[in-house]
Design a protein around this motif. Structure first.
Motif, PDB file in Angstrom:
ATOM      1  N   SER A   9     -36.132  23.815  23.111  1.00 20.66           N
ATOM      2  CA  SER A   9     -34.891  24.045  23.893  1.00 20.66           C
ATOM      3  C   SER A   9     -35.148  24.035  25.547  1.00 20.66           C
ATOM      4  O   SER A   9     -34.168  23.796  26.220  1.00 20.66           O
ATOM      5  CB  SER A   9     -34.297  25.505  23.515  1.00 20.66           C
ATOM      6  OG  SER A   9     -35.251  26.541  23.533  1.00 20.66           O
ATOM      7  N   LEU A  10     -36.328  24.261  25.830  1.00 20.25           N
ATOM      8  CA  LEU A  10     -36.568  24.251  27.275  1.00 20.25           C
ATOM      9  C   LEU A  10     -36.964  22.723  27.422  1.00 20.25           C
ATOM     10  O   LEU A  10     -36.522  22.284  28.600  1.00 20.25           O
ATOM     11  CB  LEU A  10     -37.966  24.724  27.653  1.00 20.25           C
ATOM     12  CG  LEU A  10     -37.874  26.499  28.058  1.00 20.25           C
ATOM     13  CD1 LEU A  10     -39.408  26.865  28.317  1.00 20.25           C
ATOM     14  CD2 LEU A  10     -37.107  26.423  29.301  1.00 20.25           C
ATOM     15  N   ALA A  11     -37.365  21.885  26.733  1.00 23.91           N
ATOM     16  CA  ALA A  11     -37.786  20.469  26.954  1.00 23.91           C
ATOM     17  C   ALA A  11     -36.751  19.493  27.069  1.00 23.91           C
ATOM     18  O   ALA A  11     -36.637  18.713  27.834  1.00 23.91           O
ATOM     19  CB  ALA A  11     -38.971  20.184  26.014  1.00 23.91           C
ATOM     20  N   LEU A  12     -35.796  19.587  26.009  1.00 23.86           N
ATOM     21  CA  LEU A  12     -34.939  18.538  25.870  1.00 23.86           C
ATOM     22  C   LEU A  12     -34.063  18.439  27.149  1.00 23.86           C
ATOM     23  O   LEU A  12     -33.951  17.082  27.648  1.00 23.86           O
ATOM     24  CB  LEU A  12     -34.097  18.938  24.732  1.00 23.86           C
ATOM     25  CG  LEU A  12     -34.728  18.158  23.397  1.00 23.86           C
ATOM     26  CD1 LEU A  12     -33.670  18.248  22.157  1.00 23.86           C
ATOM     27  CD2 LEU A  12     -35.328  17.043  23.435  1.00 23.86           C
ATOM     28  N   PRO A  13     -33.434  19.340  27.688  1.00 25.44           N
ATOM     29  CA  PRO A  13     -32.734  19.167  29.053  1.00 25.44           C
ATOM     30  C   PRO A  13     -33.459  18.363  30.076  1.00 25.44           C
ATOM     31  O   PRO A  13     -33.241  17.756  30.835  1.00 25.44           O
ATOM     32  CB  PRO A  13     -32.086  20.590  29.103  1.00 25.44           C
ATOM     33  CG  PRO A  13     -32.224  21.232  28.054  1.00 25.44           C
ATOM     34  CD  PRO A  13     -33.353  20.704  27.330  1.00 25.44           C
ATOM     35  N   GLN A  14     -34.861  18.997  30.287  1.00 22.41           N
ATOM     36  CA  GLN A  14     -35.897  18.500  31.176  1.00 22.41           C
ATOM     37  C   GLN A  14     -36.164  17.146  30.914  1.00 22.41           C
ATOM     38  O   GLN A  14     -36.037  16.378  31.856  1.00 22.41           O
ATOM     39  CB  GLN A  14     -37.059  19.096  31.214  1.00 22.41           C
ATOM     40  CG  GLN A  14     -37.083  20.787  31.781  1.00 22.41           C
ATOM     41  CD  GLN A  14     -36.363  20.908  32.969  1.00 22.41           C
ATOM     42  OE1 GLN A  14     -36.691  20.187  34.129  1.00 22.41           O
ATOM     43  NE2 GLN A  14     -35.160  21.806  33.282  1.00 22.41           N
ATOM     44  N   ALA A  15     -36.251  16.883  29.698  1.00 22.34           N
ATOM     45  CA  ALA A  15     -36.606  15.349  29.171  1.00 22.34           C
ATOM     46  C   ALA A  15     -35.454  14.313  29.445  1.00 22.34           C
ATOM     47  O   ALA A  15     -35.632  13.527  30.152  1.00 22.34           O
ATOM     48  CB  ALA A  15     -36.739  15.590  27.611  1.00 22.34           C
ATOM     49  N   ALA A  16     -34.153  14.956  29.629  1.00 26.35           N
ATOM     50  CA  ALA A  16     -33.015  14.023  29.935  1.00 26.35           C
ATOM     51  C   ALA A  16     -33.054  13.722  31.274  1.00 26.35           C
ATOM     52  O   ALA A  16     -33.118  12.582  31.640  1.00 26.35           O
ATOM     53  CB  ALA A  16     -31.792  14.889  29.648  1.00 26.35           C
ATOM     54  N   ILE A  17     -33.449  14.746  32.122  1.00 27.28           N
ATOM     55  CA  ILE A  17     -33.544  14.329  33.864  1.00 27.28           C
ATOM     56  C   ILE A  17     -34.467  13.306  33.839  1.00 27.28           C
ATOM     57  O   ILE A  17     -34.522  12.342  34.655  1.00 27.28           O
ATOM     58  CB  ILE A  17     -33.989  15.636  34.385  1.00 27.28           C
ATOM     59  CG1 ILE A  17     -32.619  16.847  34.189  1.00 27.28           C
ATOM     60  CG2 ILE A  17     -34.201  15.592  35.875  1.00 27.28           C
ATOM     61  CD1 ILE A  17     -32.883  18.014  34.718  1.00 27.28           C
ATOM     62  N   LEU A  18     -35.816  13.799  33.271  1.00 32.76           N
ATOM     63  CA  LEU A  18     -36.854  12.883  33.531  1.00 32.76           C
ATOM     64  C   LEU A  18     -36.968  11.336  33.015  1.00 32.76           C
ATOM     65  O   LEU A  18     -37.341  10.663  33.637  1.00 32.76           O
ATOM     66  CB  LEU A  18     -38.056  13.418  32.681  1.00 32.76           C
ATOM     67  CG  LEU A  18     -39.645  13.110  33.475  1.00 32.76           C
ATOM     68  CD1 LEU A  18     -39.756  13.561  34.856  1.00 32.76           C
ATOM     69  CD2 LEU A  18     -40.774  13.538  32.557  1.00 32.76           C
TER      70      LEU A  18
END
Lengths: 315, 271, 537
Positions: free
Chosen positions: A187-196
């Protein structure tokens, strides 16, 4: 390269010193005396004074600041007002949850974003790109704690693949502990992955417009070869910046996710300490988080130099 | 590409409209408890259902939009109001001590993630919507300062700025007359993005209890309240979450669309 | 038979016709130059041969390389041809190389990507080729990065990449446009030598007719995507059947008649000017070095005189320009305009500033895109104590625009509605509007096409007659300076190495640097003598 590192190291030390001063001053102006707070409203003035002396609150501010910084440098973060135990120990225990969680999330987000970003850039404007970009738009808009609640609803409540919350502890074994960190990390990673992903794509697209990419094509490289051999490494510089920024967001962001999953990490510690006005713990945790951010930025600076020979030569 | 601008503008204005309408009309009183009607799923009487106190979720979402928009908007205002002048100043004095101080100050604020600022502020001033605004606003300052400085620096190299200097104009006057109008587009786009980030941040802060306090309705706190009931009343978590997603998605689409629309290079291509 | 055969090549992008039935041939060992002004489609012709056109480009016709039709070839086939059978050199050497990979890697890559050799051999070949293009191993190790090399050296690396597999055909798109004249001469020599050694065909794209006349065996003149005239160099120069060709050559060597300057009476005095820049520290605590951009420069500019300042990039002429404009201080020495210092700290001395104005090089970057022309050209009014208002302001705007050949009605338009040449006229109007004593032209015609440039130079001569203009004309282009100045300064490495009457300096240069500059500058052949002695009869 050495000179570059030394110069960065010096600015790192200065940033840390200034940050510690800011944190100390902010906490100092906080209303309420910890000693009276701990003893309650009916305490005798001399008992309060004695406790103040015991907590080291009776000396002047500069002395207290130096004592705090000096203590931190030697690994002594002081004693918790509430629990009367060393803060260092409390933080140490919690760090073993928060830090692996942040690292796991960072790894996941990078593993997703790199291929997705490269894929989208290589297929610019075609259906593959459009769907990746649509997915990232959505990923950025989703609050991670809400996403975490949905994951719990699906994978813990309905499917029962994971526990809804809590942390098994590292003493139960590596995989058991990792199991309880999986949903929080996702849950932490997916939104950040979208940005990256978006950063990776746009960095690559910028590079694709460069003259040297056309030179490479004129040598006989195919589009794909040009992208991989000349594009990706040049695109790494903006991507590294974002990865550095994300680490700090992940450490801080995990404070919220820890609430959702009931994890005994730094975030829980901070909230408990704020409600019991255990300011020395708040102060130390905040300092630790800021320290992490500054150190990560330093590492990113070093990584720049490894990627870009122009930086190695300069200054 | 104007498709995303239109879609974004429609979504965002829907939310703004809901927030504005809530001042004069909501289907029910958003604070009125009605225990017999509690935990109703979405239906004809309550479009979005009711919560554990029987309050109408649709009304709460409408009023909650007010909080979200107000917090994010004021925070963007703080960030722009302080960050843009600082960025212009730093660029005008590139390499000088003012530039150095502003940029180091920026780095320092960047070292405190917005949540950490919020924690510090809460520790000092206590939790509340105003403090959430300050926390998000402080974090916005270096964002705007940096983006303004970056764009201004490349403009300072341009020959029309040299021409203005030859005409004897002061740096402050050049900044206001030539630099600022040419970075406005960039600031509008960044403002939209920071606005959407502000909505997310406000929701997060309220969720952990550092944001708006009861009785002010807020999407983040609705989610926190829903957490224990998510297994038997999933709409309580779904609906505020979707409200946040729609708002943020709308603003981001609008930002992207604006960027494409305002980019002079792309405009030339269209013409 | 021809190596490269382009037959009736047409190309369009989204319905817009870029190339119209272009035909040309290049034989082995032959140099064919394609020339024309911007928008003529010459670069697109080169990219069409490489099939590296923009994605939306649609071609028809035929491009045959050694018998293979490149328009019909599949992408993998083209990849096998590019770099191996045909190499390409681009205009901008500073951006044509990947900044994060070594020059050795980048040259060897040409060999490796075609699977022509094993890696060790490829590196040996890369070394040999770098030696061949004039980058010897002792000074230019394979492990060096592009940013450590000068522009000319980088262009040599780009050439090395293009010829690593000894292709039959080499395409060079404005290969020396971004370089200084002396470097340009060396690169052109290198290209000629490669053609002679390897028997390659060279298709060279350039706007510079002097280079064309000097290098090419055959010339193709293009305009608006069409070939207007082509033929063997001598024949074409002697005949010039098409009026456009004639106009192009005449404009390239355009001479204007300046009025006689009045009796000497000093206006601008530069005495012992020195400007240092601090270099980044090389050691952490050592004293940072200094770079002397302007080194003890002294000269005077008389009222009514037209003074030229020539020099290559990095010689300090831009720094000197800024110092004269009073935008930057000098560390020692004096710059006086009409007896008053031009630099007065942070607060500009308006009474000195209003006596001079400047016209910059870039017709696109010189104007704030958000203001209308009237606001743009009246910006110097800020220098006046009582700027004209109302009707007086309108009259001043109309007068300035008319003086540069524009209409008073243009005042209400925005800058993007004007062409490059018109923008340069507006820049001159902006300089004229406060009737300054001195105008600085900083590479003011360098970005313009030859025909536009010729008209701007005419305008300059006309303004000299009507306004008794005094100017300092800063340029790297010797032929232009020769035509529009009375006296010239030659600058090298921060110093004025020679000064004197323009004609005298150009006809009998005294300083070795001036001599090398003049020798390196490509010159158009004397057309009249060519016509008199046609040797093909």
């Amino acid at each position: 390269m050495l000179r570059y590192s030394i110069k960065r190291l010096m600015s790192l030390a200065i940033s840390l010193a200034v940050a510690s001063l800011v944190i100390f001053l902010v906490i100092e102006v906080a209303p309420g005396d910890p000693a009276s707070y701990m003893l309650g409203i009916n305490a005798q003035p001399d008992t309060v004074a004695a406790l103040r002396a015991e907590l080291g609150l009776d000396v002047s501010r500069p002395v207290r600041y130096l004592a705090w910084v000096g203590g931190m440098l030697s690994g002594d973060f002081g004693t918790s007002y509430t629990y009367r135990t060393p803060v260092a120990g409390m933080i140490g225990d919690r760090l073993w949850v928060s830090l692996p969680l942040a690292l796991l999330a960072l790894m996941l987000s990078t593993l997703i974003a790199f291929p997705a970003g490269i894929y989208a850039a290589a297929r610019r404007g075609r259906p593959g790109d459009v769907s990746v970009m649509g997915a990232t738009q959505l990923g950025i808009a989703v609050p991670n704690f809400w996403f975490a609640m949905m994951l719990v609803l699906i994978f813990a409540v309905d499917l029962r693949w994971f526990r809804a919350g809590g942390f098994a502890g590292w003493d139960k074994g590596f995989w058991v502990a990792m199991h309880s960190l999986t949903l929080p990390a996702i849950s932490l990673a997916l939104p950040q992955a979208a940005i990256l992903t978006r950063v990776m794509r746009s960095a690559l697209l910028d590079i694709l417009g460069e003259d040297f990419m056309r030179t490479a094509r004129a040598k006989g490289l195919s589009r794909r070869q040009t992208l991989w051999r000349h594009g990706v490494r040049n695109a790494l510089i903006p991507v590294l910046t974002i990865i550095g920024l994300q680490f700090s967001f992940l450490l801080a962001g995990s404070i919220i996710i820890e609430q959702v999953f009931n994890l005994p990490g730094l975030g829980r510690l901070v909230f408990q300490s704020i409600s019991s006005r255990d300011l020395i713990v708040v102060e130390s945790v905040v300092m630790l988080l800021v320290f992490a951010v500054i150190v990560v930025n330093f590492l990113v600076d070093l990584a720049y130099a490894a990627v870009d020979p122009r930086l190695r030569a300069r200054t | 590409m104007t498709r995303s601008l239109i879609l974004g503008a429609v979504l965002s204005s829907l939310v703004v409209l809901a927030a504005l309408t809530s001042f004069v009309w909501t289907p029910y009183d958003h604070a009125a408890m009605n225990i017999p009607d509690k935990l109703q799923p979405p239906g004809a009487a309550h479009w979005f259902g009711t919560d554990h106190f029987g309050r109408d979720l649709f009304s709460m979402i409408m009023v909650g939009a007010r909080t979200s928009i107000a917090v994010a908007l004021v925070a963007v205002g703080i960030g722009m109001g302080l960050g843009v002048p600082l960025g212009l100043m730093a660029a005008a004095r590139k390499g000088g001590w003012i530039d150095e101080v502003i940029m180091r100050g920026n780095d320092l604020v960047f070292a405190f993630p917005s949540l950490v600022i919020a924690i510090l502020i809460t520790a000092v001033l206590g939790a509340g919507a105003v403090n959430a605004i300050i926390a998000i606003g402080i974090f916005n300052i270096p964002v705007f300062a940096r983006i303004t400085r970056g764009a201004a620096l490349s403009l300072w190299e341009r020959e029309f700025i040299l021409a203005a200097r030859v005409a004897g104009k002061s740096d402050a006057r050049i900044s206001a007359e030539h630099i600022l109008p040419n970075v406005t587009n960039l600031l509008i786009v960044q403002g939209t993005i920071q606005f959407s980030l502000g909505i997310l941040a406000e929701a997060g802060l309220s969720y952990v209890g550092l944001g708006a306090q009861p009785p002010t309705p807020s999407w983040g706190r609705m989610l926190a309240d829903a957490q224990t009931m998510v297994s038997f009343a999933p709409h309580l978590a779904l609906i505020p979450g979707l409200a946040i997603i729609v708002t943020v998605l709308g603003l981001n689409l609008m930002g992207d669309g604006l960027r494409d629309w305002l980019d002079p290079r792309l405009r030339v291509a269209r013409a | 038979m021809s190596l490269l055969e382009i037959t009736d090549l047409s190309m369009s992008i989204c319905g817009l016709e870029i190339l119209k039935r272009v035909s040309l041939n290049v034989g082995p060992g032959e140099i064919v130059a394609v020339t024309g002004e911007s928008g003529s489609g010459k670069s697109m012709t080169a990219l069409a041969v490489m099939q590296l056109l923009p994605d939306l480009a649609r071609c028809c016709g035929a491009v045959r390389l050694d018998g293979t039709d490149l328009l019909a070839a599949t992408e993998p086939e083209l990849c096998a041809i590019r770099g191996r059978s045909v190499g390409m050199v681009f205009q901008e050497p500073t951006t044509a190389l990947n900044p994060v990979r070594t020059i050795g890697d980048q040259v060897a890559e040409t060999v490796l990507v075609h699977g022509a050799m094993r890696p060790e051999q490829a590196r040996e070949r890369a070394r040999d080729v770098l030696d061949r293009v004039g980058l010897p191993a002792d000074r230019f190790a394979m492990s060096r990065y592009p940013h450590e090399l000068s522009g000319g050296q980088r262009q040599r690396v780009v050439i090395a990449m293009a010829i690593a597999l000894q292709p039959k055909m080499l395409i060079a798109d404005e290969p020396t446009t971004a370089l200084d004249v002396t470097t340009q001469a060396q690169i052109l020599d290198l290209l000629k030598g490669l053609v002679a050694d390897y028997g390659m065909g060279l298709l060279m794209i350039t706007h510079d007719l002097a280079v064309v006349a000097d290098m090419a065996d055959r010339i193709v003149v293009m305009r608006n995507g069409e070939v207007v005239e082509s033929g063997a160099t001598r024949d074409l120069l002697a005949g010039m059947r098409h009026p456009y060709t004639r106009m192009l050559f005449e404009a390239s060597d355009h001479q204007v008649a300046l009025p006689e300057p009045p009796a000497p009476q000093p206006l601008l005095q530069v005495r012992g000017a020195v400007r240092d820049y601090r270099l980044p520290r090389t050691k952490l605590f050592a004293d940072p070095g200094h770079f002397r951009a302007v080194d003890d420069v002294s000269f005077a500019l008389n009222r009514g005189e037209r003074l030229g300042l020539v020099g290559e990039s990095g010689c300090g002429k831009s720094t000197l320009t800024r110092a004269i404009l009073g935008l930057e201080p000098v560390q020692s020495g004096q710059i006086l305009l009409d007896g008053e210092p031009v630099f007065s700290g942070r607060r500009p001395n308006l009474s000195v500033r209003r006596k001079m104005q400047v016209v910059f090089q870039d017709p696109f970057g010189s104007f704030n895109p958000r203001h209308r022309v009237d606001r743009l050209i009246t910006e110097p009014f800020h220098l006046l104590d009582t700027p004209p208002k109302g009707a007086a302001r309108r009259d001043a705007i109309a007068a300035a625009l008319s003086a540069v050949g524009l209409k008073p009605g243009d005042a209400t338009r925005y800058i993007h509605e004007f062409s490059g040449g018109q923008r340069q006229r507006i820049a001159i109007a902006r300089a004229l509007i406060v009737r300054p004593e001195l105008i600085l032209f900083d590479e003011a015609v360098s970005a313009l096409d030859v025909s536009v440039r010729a008209r701007i130079l005419d305008l300059l001569a006309e303004l000299c007659r009507t306004y008794d203009l005094t100017y300092l004309f800063i340029s790297h282009d010797l032929s232009v300076v020769r035509s529009v100045t009375d006296r010239v300064l030659v600058m090298q490495a921060g110093r004025i190495v020679e000064q004197g009457e323009t004609r005298a300096v150009f006809d009998a240069p005294k300083h070795p640097y001036t001599r090398s500059l003049i020798a390196a500058a490509p010159r158009l052949p004397d057309l009249a003598s060519l016509r008199r002695t046609p040797d093909h009869v």
